[in-house]
Write an enzyme that holds these catalytic residues in place. Structure first.
Site, mmCIF file in Angstrom:
data_model
loop_
_atom_site.group_PDB
_atom_site.id
_atom_site.type_symbol
_atom_site.label_atom_id
_atom_site.label_comp_id
_atom_site.label_asym_id
_atom_site.label_seq_id
_atom_site.Cartn_x
_atom_site.Cartn_y
_atom_site.Cartn_z
ATOM 1 N N ASP A 50 0.864 -1.166 0.000
ATOM 2 C CA ASP A 50 0.000 0.000 0.000
ATOM 3 C C ASP A 50 0.908 1.226 0.000
ATOM 4 O O ASP A 50 2.135 1.125 0.108
ATOM 5 C CB ASP A 50 -0.948 -0.023 1.217
ATOM 6 C CG ASP A 50 -2.162 0.858 0.987
ATOM 7 O OD1 ASP A 50 -3.203 0.623 1.633
ATOM 8 O OD2 ASP A 50 -2.082 1.762 0.126
HETATM 9 C C1 GLC Z 1 -4.273 4.370 -0.129
HETATM 10 C C2 GLC Z 1 -5.169 3.212 0.206
HETATM 11 C C3 GLC Z 1 -5.242 2.164 -0.852
HETATM 12 C C4 GLC Z 1 -5.105 2.819 -2.206
HETATM 13 C C5 GLC Z 1 -3.690 3.372 -2.298
HETATM 14 C C6 GLC Z 1 -3.446 4.091 -3.635
HETATM 15 O O1 GLC Z 1 -3.568 4.791 0.989
HETATM 16 O O2 GLC Z 1 -4.954 2.551 1.450
HETATM 17 O O3 GLC Z 1 -6.491 1.478 -0.699
HETATM 18 O O4 GLC Z 1 -5.338 1.877 -3.226
HETATM 19 O O5 GLC Z 1 -3.392 4.258 -1.226
HETATM 20 O O6 GLC Z 1 -4.254 5.219 -3.725
#
Ligand code: GLC
Length: 744
Positions: free
Chosen positions: A282
């Protein structure tokens, strides 16, 4: 436009993509593998590491062109301009040494430009086919603009509505979550991979929705058994459905952050399930392992992530900055990097990016907001609406003077809900607009409150307008920003002065139909007495207005069901239907107002509940009313005893006993009475939507393989344990009488 250097004639490429062998979970075959090896063998260590680096558009990159040309970026997220995407691709394909195309990603969570209900609302449809169709629309619109990878579906089981991201998942239940996950994977990727396929990303692996206190990013303490019986099955189902990628979660579970968790990523995902897709972190979740206290610095956490089986680093730059030295020091093996790059190349090859890296910019615009896309979004919004209360006022007869009020009546931005990055509010059709279109000259509008958090004393203007109306349609709920990432709430009552507005409307004596648009189940018990009817619509998206108007006026008979338990008060959290029995189950004991003075210590019944609110919810999981009524009768299993390899056939009669045609969501729950470990009081094992005309009844049979009753017991081996079982066929998780059967 020059064609990419690593060109394969389309015929060969098509043969490669179609010749899928069974061993790959993402549909690769030996030809794809040969191609992966051929590219890998040409790559330098720096080029391999570059593929493992994902960068967000607009991030602090000195010069994208140089980095792309050097092969230092394998994927970009958050760029949706097709012209820029084509330019990024052109540099990669035509100016880098090996011409490896870029994988372009975006959070396409519940639609791209055409926004569907938030995933919690999609789950409320209990209609996987409908959800799959919606995901297909999202893929058509997003891939037309160059997005070939979405960070969706989110599979986080959530049982605490204080958590803002409950909006993004499919609620509290393992079985429902798994069916929705499969549907979205199929919808995004398509049944046959082609240029409209968008790689799904199942997230957040794993247990993120169990954050203590419903606070986002918080620690979780899930045992291996709880992981295997409740939180992992939806991911396993999605892997079996062919999900091409997976994202690790922010939380530390039992002390181990997922991005460095060898057990879940390497042992379970890769080892047990054989997943050969791409694992991405993430956003900076690799770097956050330093905050967790799980790593000393970026080099340390980069090593931990690589050795746990993570392939791509989102926005820590940990791999780019440290993997080369980690290889030199022996802390990370080249073979580990090779495997990561194989997983990345495999996805890029299967998506056909080497053959078709570019998009047709002119064609991109024509796909957005196509009429059939808007129709699909409206149907999803109609089917996701849950009727929670109705004293008979609904469906409304036309021709009456309507007062429309409330902060969500004309809120085009907030109606889209959280994670609607590419939704455009100018395309939203609000309830006010839909009602004015439908009943020109018959609709008055006095908002009362202009946004959900607004605090106000007195509603004289609204009350005055109500006096001229025959019926009041009030639209309440949450602004989109009050749910979603990092937006947990400790108070789940309607925000601001919304409850006061309802109380004021009650004083007019006019019938009040309330619609709640929110990102979570709010605690609305205190508001129910002030409403003749309540519709619950988890942020319904672009076409929410016409959808809700069709439900309110009876063009559509509401069939949504609660995918999450509705609490009486936030103090009951977490509260969910598939809880364990405990040694002292609650059976409706005395509540605080009935406690006699000087009551004896043990006089109230020592069971697991709250003196003030008990332990029953406001609305249970799977609940929803209809304009008609359904009755179940003659529920029986075909045998009294089954072997572990048998199939349980449960038959019953379902009757539409009301005066409207309608769809019932038939739900089948099972309870394992005694196990080597304690078991939930019931678990959903089947659901289906059944349409019956008014007065119609039908004999139905549901088949449940006995193996569906398997669970991880004391020995942590998944199996069906012989013994006594109960089974319910009902319209929600709290209704019906069980029938019994045995497994020998
Ligand atoms: C965010 C979220 C994740 C998302 C990623 C990219 O922090 O936790 O669900 O896909 O970053 O935006």
């Amino acid at each position: 436009m020059k064609l990419p250097r690593l060109l394969f004639p389309a015929a060969i490429a098509c043969a490669i993509i179609c010749s899928c062998a069974s061993h790959s979970t993402i549909g690769a075959g030996k030809d794809v593998e040969q191609r992966v090896e051929s590219i890998l063998s040409k790559m330098t260590l720096a080029e391999k590491i570059g593929q493992m680096n994902q960068v967000s558009a607009g991030a602090d990159v000195s010069n994208y062109a140089d980095a792309l040309r050097a092969g230092s970026i394998g994927s970009i997220l958050n760029e949706v301009d097709p012209v820029k995407i084509n330019e990024f691709q052109r540099i990669c394909v035509e100016e880098s040494r090996l011409g490896i195309p870029l994988l372009v990603a975006r959070d396409v969570i519940h639609g791209f430009h055409t926004v569907f209900p938030i995933p919690l609302g999609l789950a409320a449809t209990f209609d996987p086919a409908l959800v799959e169709a919606g995901a297909r629309v999202a893929a058509l619109e997003a891939t037309a603009q160059g997005v070939r990878w979405t960070f969706s579906p989110m599979l986080d089981i959530a049982r605490d509505p204080r958590w803002g991201r409950i909006a993004e998942g499919s609620g509290e239940d393992t079985y429902l979550d798994a069916r929705m996950a499969e549907a979205m994977v199929r919808g995004y990727q398509g049944t046959q991979l082609d240029s409209t396929s968008m790689a799904a990303c199942i997230k957040h692996f794993v247990g993120y929705g169990a954050g203590e206190g419903g606070r986002d990013y918080n620690s979780t303490y899930l045992t291996e058994r709880q992981l295997r019986n409740v939180y992992l099955p939806p991911f396993e189902a999605a892997v079996k459905a062919g999900a091409m990628t997976l994202m690790t979660s922010f939380n530390d579970n039992d002390g181990v952050p997922s991005t460095g968790n060898t057990f879940v990523v390497k042992d379970v995902l890769r080892g047990e399930w054989g997943f050969d897709g791409l694992v991405v972190t993430d956003w900076n979740s690799m770097g956050e392992m330093i905050n967790h206290g799980f790593g000393t610095d970026r080099k340390d956490v980069a090593a931990k992530a690589a050795n746990a089986g993570v392939d791509m680093d989102m926005m820590t730059y940990g791999f780019l900055s440290h993997l080369e030295e980690l290889v030199k020091s022996g802390d990370v093996k080249v073979s580990t990097i090779d495997n990561a790059v194989r997983n990345i190349l495999r996805v890029k090859i299967l998506l056909g990016l080497f053959e078709n890296p570019y998009i047709d910019v002119e064609a991109a615009a024509a796909v957005q907001y196509a009429p059939e896309h808007l129709a699909a979004a409206q149907k999803s919004a109609e089917q996701s609406a849950i009727l929670l209360k109705n004293d008979g006022i609904l469906p409304l007869a036309p021709g009456r003077r309507i007062l429309v009020t409330g902060p969500m009546a004309d809120a085009p931005h907030d109606q889209l809900g959280t994670w609607a990055f590419d939704g455009e509010k100018q395309h939203t059709v609000t309830p006010l607009q839909a009602l004015r279109d439908r009943f020109p000259g018959k609709v008055d509008y006095v908002p009362g409150l202009s946004f959900s958090r607004e605090k106000r004393q007195g509603f004289a203007d609204v009350i005055a307008a109500a006096r001229k109306a025959d019926v009041i349609l009030v639209f309440l709920g949450e602004e989109a920003i009050l749910s979603g990432e990092a937006h947990s709430l400790a108070d789940l009552n309607l925000q601001g002065s919304q409850s006061d507005l309802l109380a004021a409307l009650k004083t007019t004596g006019k019938p009040v139909v309330a619609t709640v648009m929110a990102g979570r189940p709010l605690t609305i018990e205190r508001d129910l007495p002030n409403c003749n009817a309540v519709l619950y619509s988890f942020h319904p998206g672009t076409m929410g207005g016409p959808a809700l108007a069709n439900v309110i006026f009876g063009d559509v008979n509401p069939s949504g069901r609660t995918p999450i338990t509705f609490l009486r008060t936030v103090g009951q959290a977490p509260l969910y239907y598939s809880h364990n029995m405990t040694g002292r189950p609650y059976t409706g004991q005395t509540l605080i107002d009935d406690i006699p003075l000087e009551a004896g210590q043990t006089s109230l019944g020592n069971t697991s509940y709250y003196l003030d609110y008990g332990a029953y919810p406001l609305f249970p999981f799977g609940y929803g009313l209809s304009y008609t009524s359904f009755e179940y009768s003659g529920i029986a299993t075909d045998r009294a005893e089954y072997g572990v390899d048998d199939t349980i056939e449960v038959s019953f009669t379902l009757a539409n006993t009301g005066k409207y045609d309608g769809e019932e969501v038939v739900q089948v729950y099972v309870r394992d009475l005694v196990g080597s470990v304690t078991r939930p009081v019931k678990e959903l094992k089947h659901f289906e939507r059944v349409f019956l005309k008014a007065g119609e009844s039908r004999q139905l049979t549901v088949s449940i393989p006995t193996e569906e009753l398997a669970f991880y017991g004391l020995d942590m081996v998944k199996k069906v344990e012989p013994g006594d079982f109960q089974l319910w066929v009902a319209g929600d998780s709290a209704s019906g009488k069980p029938v019994s059967f045995k497994v020998k």
